[in-house]
Design an enzyme around this catalytic site. Structure first.
Site, PDB file in Angstrom:
ATOM      1  CG  LEU A   1      -1.707  -1.088   1.370  1.00 47.36           C
ATOM      2  CD1 LEU A   1      -2.379  -1.045   2.796  1.00 47.36           C
ATOM      3  CD2 LEU A   1      -2.742  -0.911   0.516  1.00 47.36           C
ATOM      4  CG  PHE A   6      11.830   5.075   9.428  1.00 46.93           C
ATOM      5  CD1 PHE A   6      12.773   5.075   9.813  1.00 46.93           C
ATOM      6  CD2 PHE A   6      10.846   6.192  10.182  1.00 46.93           C
ATOM      7  CE1 PHE A   6      13.968   6.337   9.956  1.00 46.93           C
ATOM      8  CE2 PHE A   6      11.722   7.562  10.387  1.00 46.93           C
ATOM      9  CZ  PHE A   6      12.842   7.427  10.082  1.00 46.93           C
ATOM     10  CB  VAL A   9       1.995  -0.165   4.843  1.00 47.04           C
ATOM     11  CG1 VAL A   9       0.283  -0.326   5.192  1.00 47.04           C
ATOM     12  CG2 VAL A   9       2.174   1.402   5.464  1.00 47.04           C
ATOM     13  CG  ASP A 122       6.661  12.909   9.571  1.00 43.97           C
ATOM     14  OD1 ASP A 122       7.080  13.440   9.163  1.00 43.97           O
ATOM     15  OD2 ASP A 122       6.753  10.923   9.491  1.00 43.97           O
TER      16      ASP A 122
END
Ligand code: ADP
Ligand code: MG
Length: 252
Positions: A1, A6, A9, A122
């Protein structure tokens, strides 16, 4: 996705119930520096809290967090609408009535985390997801932090430069919540205009513009919305609007 700094997904399906979920896999072996490991551990513990005692309708619903020696797996609700960045890119900008509803949802989530002593650090449209009924949820607590006291001062530079506040780009020790509010100002500006408030051909120039809060708002933006952007993109972090004040602002 999706793929960020980091993690990767993946879309996954529960074998018996066929329920679709999103699983973020954070590979700890890729981290060399101790602060990266700390961020991964902080994301894990925040997601564990979101999975159990800290549910909110505008924060991504975490079902389960699984960890082994080298990876962390965050199993969460699959958000069919993708992320807000992609949505803005496709539609050029977001009309005020929709932007107003969406920004309110973002503010409710930000107020919730701040009132629990958590800062995101973030916030950007890539980290705001859209569900199948067009409601928003915040995700990606990779730079999230639980601050022990409301007044705790932080030093780590986090997030994307375009969304970074003056105190962040000038490496001034900062309080967490105002940094998130600045980023929300950039998100609101981007939603309403389809462009970023701070742009430059190099980092030095970008940081200089941010540090003096040098930006202009196009006249297509309504006066109330412009006023809210000015209250968010306010150079002095002590004078910057808070999430709760935002929810009471006339534009919302
Ligand atoms: P990173 O820390 O690497 O930035 P994120 O948690 O932000 O990772 O996820 C990266 C991207 O994956 C997001 O910007 C979004 O496009 C997509 N994504 C993340 N979680 C979900 C989800 N639950 N449903 C759908 N897409 C997701
Ligand atoms: Mg992300």
């Amino acid at each position: 996705l999706g793929k960020g700094n980091f993690g990767k997904v993946y879309l996954a399906e529960h074998r018996t119930t066929k329920e679709k979920v999103a699983i973020k896999v954070v590979d700890k072996r890729a981290f060399q520096k101790s602060d990266q490991i700390q961020h991964a551990e902080s994301e894990q513990s925040l997601c564990e809290a979101f999975a159990t005692r800290m549910k909110h309708k505008h924060i991504v619903d975490v079902h389960e967090v699984i960890a082994d020696d080298h990876s962390i797996y965050i199993v969460m609700e699959y958000m069919q609408g993708g992320d807000l960045f992609e949505q803005i890119r496709q539609s050029a900008y977001i009309a005020e009535p929709v932007a107003r509803r969406w920004f309110r949802e973002i503010m409710e989530a930000v107020h919730f985390i701040h009132s629990h002593g958590i800062v995101h650090r973030d916030l950007k449209p890539e980290n705001v997801l859209i569900d199948k009924r067009q409601h928003l949820r915040l995700c990606d607590f990779g730079f999230g932090k639980k601050v022990a006291m409301q007044q705790q001062v932080l030093k780590t530079y986090c997030g994307s430069p375009f969304y970074a506040s003056p105190e962040m780009v000038t490496a001034t020790p900062y309080k967490g919540p105002p940094v998130d509010m600045w980023s929300c100002g950039v998100i609101l500006y981007l939603m309403l205009t389809g462009t970023l408030p701070f742009q430059a051909s190099n980092m030095g120039q970008l940081f200089r513009k941010i540090s003096v809060a040098q930006y202009t708002i196009p006249r297509s933006v309504s006066p109330d919305a412009s006023n809210l952007i000015h209250r968010l993109l306010c150079k002095n972090s002590r004078e910057r609007i808070t999430a709760i004040q935002c929810l009471q602002h006339p534009w919302l």
